[in-house]
Design a protein around this motif. Structure first.
Motif, short mmCIF file in Angstrom:
data_model
loop_
_atom_site.label_atom_id
_atom_site.label_comp_id
_atom_site.label_asym_id
_atom_site.label_seq_id
_atom_site.Cartn_x
_atom_site.Cartn_y
_atom_site.Cartn_z
N ARG A 1 0.79 -1.23 0.00
CA ARG A 1 0.00 0.00 0.00
C ARG A 1 0.82 1.28 0.00
NH1 ARG A 1 -3.70 -2.84 4.02
NH2 ARG A 1 -2.20 -2.08 5.50
N ARG A 2 2.10 1.21 0.23
CA ARG A 2 2.94 2.41 0.30
C ARG A 2 3.13 2.97 -1.11
NH1 ARG A 2 8.64 3.74 0.79
NH2 ARG A 2 8.88 5.20 2.48
N VAL A 3 2.85 4.27 -1.31
CA VAL A 3 2.99 4.85 -2.64
C VAL A 3 4.46 4.86 -3.03
CG1 VAL A 3 0.91 6.26 -2.49
CG2 VAL A 3 3.09 7.24 -1.80
N GLN A 4 4.70 4.68 -4.33
CA GLN A 4 6.06 4.60 -4.83
C GLN A 4 6.23 5.52 -6.03
OE1 GLN A 4 7.39 0.58 -5.36
NE2 GLN A 4 6.26 -0.12 -3.58
N LYS A 5 7.30 6.26 -6.02
CA LYS A 5 7.59 7.20 -7.10
C LYS A 5 7.66 6.48 -8.45
CE LYS A 5 11.01 10.67 -8.45
NZ LYS A 5 12.26 11.35 -8.07
N ARG A 6 8.31 5.33 -8.49
CA ARG A 6 8.48 4.58 -9.75
C ARG A 6 7.16 4.11 -10.33
NH1 ARG A 6 13.22 0.31 -8.80
NH2 ARG A 6 14.49 1.21 -10.44
N LEU A 7 6.11 4.07 -9.51
CA LEU A 7 4.79 3.63 -9.97
C LEU A 7 3.86 4.82 -10.17
CD1 LEU A 7 4.25 0.49 -7.68
CD2 LEU A 7 5.23 0.60 -9.99
N GLY A 8 4.44 6.00 -10.40
CA GLY A 8 3.62 7.17 -10.62
C GLY A 8 2.91 7.62 -9.35
N TYR A 9 3.56 7.44 -8.22
CA TYR A 9 3.01 7.81 -6.92
C TYR A 9 1.71 7.06 -6.61
CZ TYR A 9 6.68 11.23 -6.82
OH TYR A 9 7.92 11.82 -6.83
N LEU A 10 1.65 5.82 -7.07
CA LEU A 10 0.56 4.91 -6.72
C LEU A 10 1.14 3.81 -5.85
CD1 LEU A 10 -1.07 4.43 -10.24
CD2 LEU A 10 -1.90 5.89 -8.39
N SER A 11 0.29 3.15 -5.08
CA SER A 11 0.74 1.98 -4.34
C SER A 11 0.78 0.80 -5.32
CB SER A 11 -0.24 1.67 -3.21
OG SER A 11 -1.46 1.17 -3.73
N ILE B 1 -0.80 -1.94 -5.17
CA ILE B 1 -2.16 -2.41 -5.38
C ILE B 1 -2.89 -1.50 -6.36
CG2 ILE B 1 -4.42 -2.66 -4.26
CD1 ILE B 1 -2.93 -3.74 -1.80
N GLU B 2 -2.77 -0.18 -6.17
CA GLU B 2 -3.42 0.77 -7.08
C GLU B 2 -2.86 0.65 -8.49
OE1 GLU B 2 -4.36 4.45 -4.02
OE2 GLU B 2 -2.35 4.24 -4.85
N PHE B 3 -1.53 0.49 -8.59
CA PHE B 3 -0.89 0.36 -9.89
C PHE B 3 -1.39 -0.88 -10.63
CE2 PHE B 3 2.53 -0.94 -12.75
CZ PHE B 3 2.79 0.26 -13.42
N HIS C 1 -3.54 -1.06 -14.04
CA HIS C 1 -3.02 -1.84 -15.17
C HIS C 1 -4.12 -2.74 -15.75
CE1 HIS C 1 -0.54 -4.51 -17.57
NE2 HIS C 1 -1.09 -5.53 -16.92
N TYR C 2 -4.80 -3.48 -14.88
CA TYR C 2 -5.83 -4.41 -15.37
C TYR C 2 -7.05 -3.66 -15.92
CZ TYR C 2 -3.08 -8.28 -13.67
OH TYR C 2 -2.07 -9.19 -13.48
N THR C 3 -7.39 -2.52 -15.34
CA THR C 3 -8.49 -1.71 -15.86
C THR C 3 -8.13 -1.18 -17.25
OG1 THR C 3 -9.16 -1.06 -13.64
CG2 THR C 3 -9.90 0.33 -15.44
N ASP C 4 -6.92 -0.66 -17.40
CA ASP C 4 -6.46 -0.15 -18.70
C ASP C 4 -6.40 -1.27 -19.73
OD1 ASP C 4 -6.22 2.30 -17.46
OD2 ASP C 4 -4.02 2.27 -17.40
N GLN C 5 -5.94 -2.44 -19.30
CA GLN C 5 -5.84 -3.59 -20.21
C GLN C 5 -7.23 -4.02 -20.68
OE1 GLN C 5 -4.31 -7.26 -18.46
NE2 GLN C 5 -3.02 -7.54 -20.27
N ALA C 6 -8.20 -4.07 -19.77
CA ALA C 6 -9.56 -4.45 -20.14
C ALA C 6 -10.17 -3.43 -21.08
CB ALA C 6 -10.42 -4.60 -18.88
N ALA C 7 -9.93 -2.15 -20.84
CA ALA C 7 -10.47 -1.10 -21.71
C ALA C 7 -9.86 -1.20 -23.11
CB ALA C 7 -10.19 0.28 -21.11
N ALA C 8 -8.58 -1.50 -23.17
CA ALA C 8 -7.92 -1.64 -24.48
C ALA C 8 -8.48 -2.84 -25.24
CB ALA C 8 -6.41 -1.79 -24.29
N GLU C 9 -8.73 -3.92 -24.52
CA GLU C 9 -9.31 -5.11 -25.18
C GLU C 9 -10.72 -4.83 -25.68
OE1 GLU C 9 -8.97 -8.32 -22.42
OE2 GLU C 9 -6.79 -8.41 -22.60
#
Length: 98
Positions: free
Chosen positions: A59-69, A71-73, A77-85
């Motif tokens: 849950r700790r936000v990370q700079k390398r993940l665009g300041y997302l945790s 879990i959020e990242f 990712h899966y939401t974006d992947q489903a939308a692309a499909e």
């Protein structure tokens, strides 16, 4: 080694692993340990486990993940992947029968 001492991490002359480990321990001490008193070693171990596994790794936000945790990242990712499909699906043409 002649003195019987072995490096704790990394290879001889390689400070990168030690620096990463020291940075992690500094964060743990600052965010989890400092200012707390534990009645037993088991209580301290549980606090460390809950911090590392329950917060730091997930849950700790990370700079390398665009300041997302993480879990959020992953959710993004899966939401974006489903939308692309969904966007790649072509509508079916109706089958005409005579």
């Amino acid at each position: 080694m002649r003195a019987g001492v072995q490096a704790s991490m990394g290879s001889v002359g390689d400070s990168f692993d030690n620096a990463l480990a020291e940075n992690l321990w500094m964060i743990i001490k600052t965010e989890c340990i400092r200012g707390r008193v534990f009645a037993t070693r088991a209580e301290a171990n549980l606090a460390l486990f809950e911090y590392i596994d329950g917060f730091h790794n997930s849950r700790r936000v990370q700079k390398r993940l665009g300041y997302l945790s993480p879990i959020e990242f992953e959710e993004k990712h899966y939401t974006d992947q489903a939308a692309a499909e969904r966007g790649n699906l072509k509508p079916r043409k109706p089958h005409l029968t005579s």
